[in-house]
Design a protein around this motif. Structure first.
Motif, PDB file in Angstrom:
ATOM      1  N   ALA A  93     -46.614  71.970 -38.737  1.00 57.20           N
ATOM      2  CA  ALA A  93     -45.869  70.736 -38.517  1.00 57.20           C
ATOM      3  C   ALA A  93     -44.521  70.839 -39.212  1.00 57.20           C
ATOM      4  CB  ALA A  93     -46.648  69.541 -39.053  1.00 57.20           C
ATOM      5  N   LEU A  94     -43.457  70.773 -38.441  1.00 56.74           N
ATOM      6  CA  LEU A  94     -42.111  70.884 -38.986  1.00 56.74           C
ATOM      7  C   LEU A  94     -41.423  69.525 -38.887  1.00 56.74           C
ATOM      8  CD1 LEU A  94     -41.069  74.245 -37.281  1.00 56.74           C
ATOM      9  CD2 LEU A  94     -42.156  73.912 -39.512  1.00 56.74           C
ATOM     10  N   GLY A  95     -41.095  68.963 -40.036  1.00 57.41           N
ATOM     11  CA  GLY A  95     -40.383  67.691 -40.068  1.00 57.41           C
ATOM     12  C   GLY A  95     -38.909  67.931 -40.284  1.00 57.41           C
ATOM     13  N   LYS A  96     -38.276  67.101 -41.102  1.00 61.44           N
ATOM     14  CA  LYS A  96     -36.860  67.287 -41.410  1.00 61.44           C
ATOM     15  C   LYS A  96     -36.708  68.447 -42.386  1.00 61.44           C
ATOM     16  CE  LYS A  96     -36.109  62.307 -41.039  1.00 61.44           C
ATOM     17  NZ  LYS A  96     -35.779  61.061 -41.777  1.00 61.44           N
ATOM     18  N   PRO A  97     -35.797  69.378 -42.120  1.00 62.25           N
ATOM     19  CA  PRO A  97     -35.593  70.476 -43.078  1.00 62.25           C
ATOM     20  C   PRO A  97     -35.055  69.945 -44.401  1.00 62.25           C
ATOM     21  CG  PRO A  97     -33.913  70.524 -41.374  1.00 62.25           C
ATOM     22  CD  PRO A  97     -34.908  69.491 -40.956  1.00 62.25           C
ATOM     23  N   ALA A  98     -35.502  70.567 -45.499  1.00 62.74           N
ATOM     24  CA  ALA A  98     -35.123  70.089 -46.826  1.00 62.74           C
ATOM     25  C   ALA A  98     -33.749  70.567 -47.257  1.00 62.74           C
ATOM     26  CB  ALA A  98     -36.171  70.540 -47.849  1.00 62.74           C
ATOM     27  N   SER A  99     -33.200  71.569 -46.581  1.00 57.07           N
ATOM     28  CA  SER A  99     -31.901  72.117 -46.972  1.00 57.07           C
ATOM     29  C   SER A  99     -31.243  72.772 -45.770  1.00 57.07           C
ATOM     30  CB  SER A  99     -32.071  73.154 -48.083  1.00 57.07           C
ATOM     31  OG  SER A  99     -32.807  74.271 -47.593  1.00 57.07           O
ATOM     32  N   ALA A 100     -29.954  73.074 -45.915  1.00 56.94           N
ATOM     33  CA  ALA A 100     -29.236  73.762 -44.845  1.00 56.94           C
ATOM     34  C   ALA A 100     -29.829  75.150 -44.608  1.00 56.94           C
ATOM     35  CB  ALA A 100     -27.758  73.866 -45.205  1.00 56.94           C
ATOM     36  N   GLU A 101     -30.202  75.817 -45.681  1.00 59.68           N
ATOM     37  CA  GLU A 101     -30.804  77.145 -45.542  1.00 59.68           C
ATOM     38  C   GLU A 101     -32.089  77.075 -44.728  1.00 59.68           C
ATOM     39  OE1 GLU A 101     -32.318  80.898 -48.314  1.00 59.68           O
ATOM     40  OE2 GLU A 101     -31.923  78.934 -49.225  1.00 59.68           O
ATOM     41  N   GLU A 102     -32.907  76.063 -45.009  1.00 58.92           N
ATOM     42  CA  GLU A 102     -34.149  75.906 -44.257  1.00 58.92           C
ATOM     43  C   GLU A 102     -33.864  75.610 -42.785  1.00 58.92           C
ATOM     44  OE1 GLU A 102     -38.058  72.971 -44.033  1.00 58.92           O
ATOM     45  OE2 GLU A 102     -36.998  73.199 -45.951  1.00 58.92           O
ATOM     46  N   ALA A 103     -32.829  74.809 -42.526  1.00 55.79           N
ATOM     47  CA  ALA A 103     -32.467  74.492 -41.144  1.00 55.79           C
ATOM     48  C   ALA A 103     -32.026  75.746 -40.387  1.00 55.79           C
ATOM     49  CB  ALA A 103     -31.364  73.446 -41.122  1.00 55.79           C
ATOM     50  N   ASN A 105     -32.915  78.893 -41.059  1.00 48.99           N
ATOM     51  CA  ASN A 105     -34.106  79.721 -40.839  1.00 48.99           C
ATOM     52  C   ASN A 105     -34.995  79.123 -39.756  1.00 48.99           C
ATOM     53  OD1 ASN A 105     -33.324  81.560 -42.805  1.00 48.99           O
ATOM     54  ND2 ASN A 105     -34.418  80.480 -44.442  1.00 48.99           N
ATOM     55  N   ARG A 106     -35.065  77.785 -39.725  1.00 52.07           N
ATOM     56  CA  ARG A 106     -35.867  77.099 -38.706  1.00 52.07           C
ATOM     57  C   ARG A 106     -35.344  77.432 -37.308  1.00 52.07           C
ATOM     58  NH1 ARG A 106     -37.831  71.736 -38.924  1.00 52.07           N
ATOM     59  NH2 ARG A 106     -38.257  72.111 -41.129  1.00 52.07           N
ATOM     60  N   TRP A 107     -34.034  77.314 -37.134  1.00 56.59           N
ATOM     61  CA  TRP A 107     -33.459  77.580 -35.822  1.00 56.59           C
ATOM     62  C   TRP A 107     -33.615  79.047 -35.424  1.00 56.59           C
ATOM     63  CZ3 TRP A 107     -31.932  75.630 -31.402  1.00 56.59           C
ATOM     64  CH2 TRP A 107     -31.822  74.236 -31.309  1.00 56.59           C
ATOM     65  N   LYS A 108     -33.534  79.948 -36.368  1.00 54.42           N
ATOM     66  CA  LYS A 108     -33.713  81.363 -36.052  1.00 54.42           C
ATOM     67  C   LYS A 108     -35.147  81.640 -35.603  1.00 54.42           C
ATOM     68  CE  LYS A 108     -30.016  83.251 -38.923  1.00 54.42           C
ATOM     69  NZ  LYS A 108     -29.659  84.113 -40.087  1.00 54.42           N
ATOM     70  N   SER A 109     -36.087  80.868 -36.117  1.00 51.67           N
ATOM     71  CA  SER A 109     -37.483  81.044 -35.708  1.00 51.67           C
ATOM     72  C   SER A 109     -37.791  80.340 -34.389  1.00 51.67           C
ATOM     73  CB  SER A 109     -38.428  80.533 -36.805  1.00 51.67           C
ATOM     74  OG  SER A 109     -38.366  79.120 -36.921  1.00 51.67           O
ATOM     75  N   ALA A 163     -36.432  65.258 -37.271  1.00 47.59           N
ATOM     76  CA  ALA A 163     -37.636  66.092 -37.227  1.00 47.59           C
ATOM     77  C   ALA A 163     -37.400  67.293 -36.322  1.00 47.59           C
ATOM     78  CB  ALA A 163     -38.814  65.272 -36.703  1.00 47.59           C
ATOM     79  N   GLY A 164     -37.816  68.469 -36.787  1.00 49.45           N
ATOM     80  CA  GLY A 164     -37.639  69.673 -36.000  1.00 49.45           C
ATOM     81  C   GLY A 164     -36.257  70.277 -36.095  1.00 49.45           C
ATOM     82  N   ALA A 165     -35.324  69.610 -36.763  1.00 50.83           N
ATOM     83  CA  ALA A 165     -33.949  70.086 -36.960  1.00 50.83           C
ATOM     84  C   ALA A 165     -33.136  70.118 -35.670  1.00 50.83           C
ATOM     85  CB  ALA A 165     -33.949  71.475 -37.614  1.00 50.83           C
TER      86      ALA A 165
END
Length: 212
Positions: A93-103, A105-109, A163-165
């Motif tokens: 379950a992916l909600g709001k990313p906690a940081s720009a770095e996480e966002a 990495n999220r988009w790359k995945s 949510a989900g970035a």
């Protein structure tokens, strides 16, 4: 909080409708569909809640938000709507990313793949104490933005608040190839599911329309 919808509902005899969410997208969806909801933010600590699956988590969060607001004495007699969304990807379950770095990495995945946007819904009729719940699911097919595009998107700050970035109607729209299901659900609230839940409570959506 703007009290104008509250006064209008008493003047017209319509049931008060309260949205237990600070999401401007959900509020806009309701207004576009003819409703004039009040907004009361639940204050629920989302990070403190957990569930066995992404679908269950979306529902737990929605129920917690709606329940917290429905318990307030000032909403007595109102219909309270609580919603929360998560993106299911690889069983997580992916909600709001906690940081720009996480966002980033999220988009790359996510790029070049599909995920399922799950939105939990809870409607509480504080006049009767009854409540109905449901989860709407929409498959989202992501495009394949390159690293520079992802970096530029994350730099706008938009993905840190959703949510989900990503959003369907925002700067990430060019990076979404398509969806299978209800677009409103991806934005934050499924109108067909809301109609179903209200119907189970004996309330027609047409009774809640602003007739002005």
């Amino acid at each position: 909080m703007d009290h104008a919808p509250h006064l209008a509902s008493h003047a017209t005899g319509r049931r008060r409708l309260v949205l237990a969410s600070q999401s401007p997208a959900r509020l806009a969806l309701l207004r576009q569909a003819g409703f004039t909801p009040e907004v009361i933010v639940s204050g629920v600590d989302e990070e403190a809640l957990s569930a066995a699956s992404p679908r269950a988590l979306a529902q737990v969060l929605a129920e917690a938000k709606a329940g917290a607001v429905a318990a307030l004495p000032e909403v007595a007699g109102a219909l309270v709507i609580g919603c929360d969304s998560v993106l299911e990807l690889d069983g997580e379950a992916l909600g709001k990313p906690a940081s720009a770095e996480e966002a980033v990495n999220r988009w790359k995945s996510m790029r070049g793949r599909s995920g399922v946007l799950l939105t939990g819904h809870r409607v509480v009729d504080t006049a009767t104490g009854r409540a109905e719940s449901g989860v709407a699911a929409t498959t989202v097919r992501f495009a394949d933005p390159d690293d520079a595009e992802i970096a530029a998107y994350v730099a706008t700050g938009e993905p840190l608040h959703v949510a989900g970035a990503f959003t369907l109607q925002g700067r990430s729209a060019p990076f979404i190839d398509g969806i299978d299901g209800d677009p409103g659900n991806v934005i934050g609230l499924s109108m067909p599911l809301l109609r179903t839940l209200l119907g189970r409570l004996g309330v027609s959506v047409t009774e809640l329309w602003d007739q002005r």
